[in-house]
Design an enzyme around this catalytic site. Structure first.
Site, PDB file in Angstrom:
ATOM      1  N   GLU A 146      13.525 -16.157 140.937  1.00 42.21           N
ATOM      2  CA  GLU A 146      14.823 -15.649 140.516  1.00 42.21           C
ATOM      3  C   GLU A 146      15.863 -16.769 140.536  1.00 42.21           C
ATOM      4  O   GLU A 146      15.714 -17.739 141.279  1.00 42.21           O
ATOM      5  CB  GLU A 146      15.275 -14.553 141.496  1.00 42.21           C
ATOM      6  CG  GLU A 146      14.336 -13.375 141.601  1.00 42.21           C
ATOM      7  CD  GLU A 146      14.406 -12.437 140.401  1.00 42.21           C
ATOM      8  OE1 GLU A 146      14.873 -12.848 139.320  1.00 42.21           O
ATOM      9  OE2 GLU A 146      13.973 -11.278 140.553  1.00 42.21           O
ATOM     10  N   PRO A 147      16.925 -16.611 139.737  1.00 39.91           N
ATOM     11  CA  PRO A 147      18.006 -17.567 139.835  1.00 39.91           C
ATOM     12  C   PRO A 147      18.720 -17.427 141.187  1.00 39.91           C
ATOM     13  O   PRO A 147      18.908 -16.300 141.617  1.00 39.91           O
ATOM     14  CB  PRO A 147      18.957 -17.157 138.704  1.00 39.91           C
ATOM     15  CG  PRO A 147      18.573 -15.780 138.302  1.00 39.91           C
ATOM     16  CD  PRO A 147      17.138 -15.589 138.703  1.00 39.91           C
TER      17      PRO A 147
END
Ligand code: GLP
Length: 255
Positions: free
Chosen positions: A157-158
């Site tokens: 995920e960012p």
């Protein structure tokens, strides 16, 4: 600081996901047969989610109807929810069994999937061993990928860094919302997962990224044409020298 070389991602757009999936499966089969002819193993990095389903269906067909053998194939899956019982219908272990492994002749000992049953104390050493196991067999030859709406690859995920390795991650709200229907509500979606890192994926010799449908169009454009950023981990593929992006027309519609 060294400057990394960037590449224009190689985009292959097909009329339908079915046609695209057959092409991707054919590339995988070609490599397996080439390696078989030299008495060598093929190391595949595998993904879950809806995107690779057609590829798995075609690999099963090639096995059943055209004699493609997986006896010399070793697989490493990208990710698994944490916590996750391997017997649960929500587990990626179950997904892989149902959608690929039980239909082909792969040796059970050649299958590797991150373990969702680990205690917190066991996670770090498991992740290090996962990296070592990939390295010990010579690295991944072809890595299959899908893309999440957050721009995640695997469950990176960012923000995820370019050199991130296999580790525990906290899932993004959007990812949990997307997974919620399958779990019968977001409250049942685990908040965490174990995933190969961006760095693990980047070491694969070849990457095949699959994306289908309108809902992926914006993030596909970002991945291919956007600025490389930890905020959209899939943009790091622009640093990978051999990534093939397979799209259907709708996923390619924003390019
Ligand atoms: C999950 C998986 C990813 C996958 C993504 C997209 O988050 N961990 O590996 O790429 O979903 O899923 P789908 O292919 O269903 O769109």
């Amino acid at each position: 600081m060294s400057v990394l070389e960037t590449y224009q991602l190689s985009v292959n757009t097909f009329d339908s996901k079915e046609v695209a999936s057959k092409k991707a499966a054919a590339r995988i089969a070609e490599l397996i047969q080439d390696r078989d002819s030299k008495g060598e193993n093929t190391i595949l990095g595998l993904a879950t989610g809806s995107s690779p389903l057609g590829v798995y269906a075609e690999l099963i067909r090639l096995h059943k109807e055209e004699g493609l053998s997986f006896q010399n194939v070793i697989t490493f899956n990208l990710d698994e929810y944490l916590p996750m019982d391997a017997n649960s219908a929500h587990s990626y272990v179950y997904f892989m069994q149902e959608n690929l492994f039980k239909h082909i002749d792969i040796k059970p000992e050649n299958i590797h999937i991150p373990d969702g049953t680990l205690s917190q104390e066991q996670v770090d050493s498991f992740c290090q061993e996962y990296e070592q196991k990939i390295a010990a067999v010579g690295g991944i030859d072809i890595q299959l990928l899908g893309i999440g709406r957050t721009g995640h690859i695997g469950f990176n995920e960012p923000p995820s860094s370019l050199d991130s390795l296999t580790r525990q991650v906290i899932l993004h709200e959007i990812t949990r919302i997307d997974a919620a229907p399958g779990f019968g509500g977001i409250e049942h979606v685990p908040s965490s997962a174990i995933t190969m890192g961006v760095g693990t994926i980047m070491k694969a010799k070849e990457v095949i990224m699959l994306a289908w449908g309108e809902s992926k169009a914006a993030i596909v454009k970002e991945m291919i044409q956007g600025e490389i950023s930890e905020q959209v981990p899939a943009t790091f593929l622009q640093y990978h020298a051999n990534t093939q992006v397979y799209l259907d027309k709708t996923a390619a519609s924003a390019l």
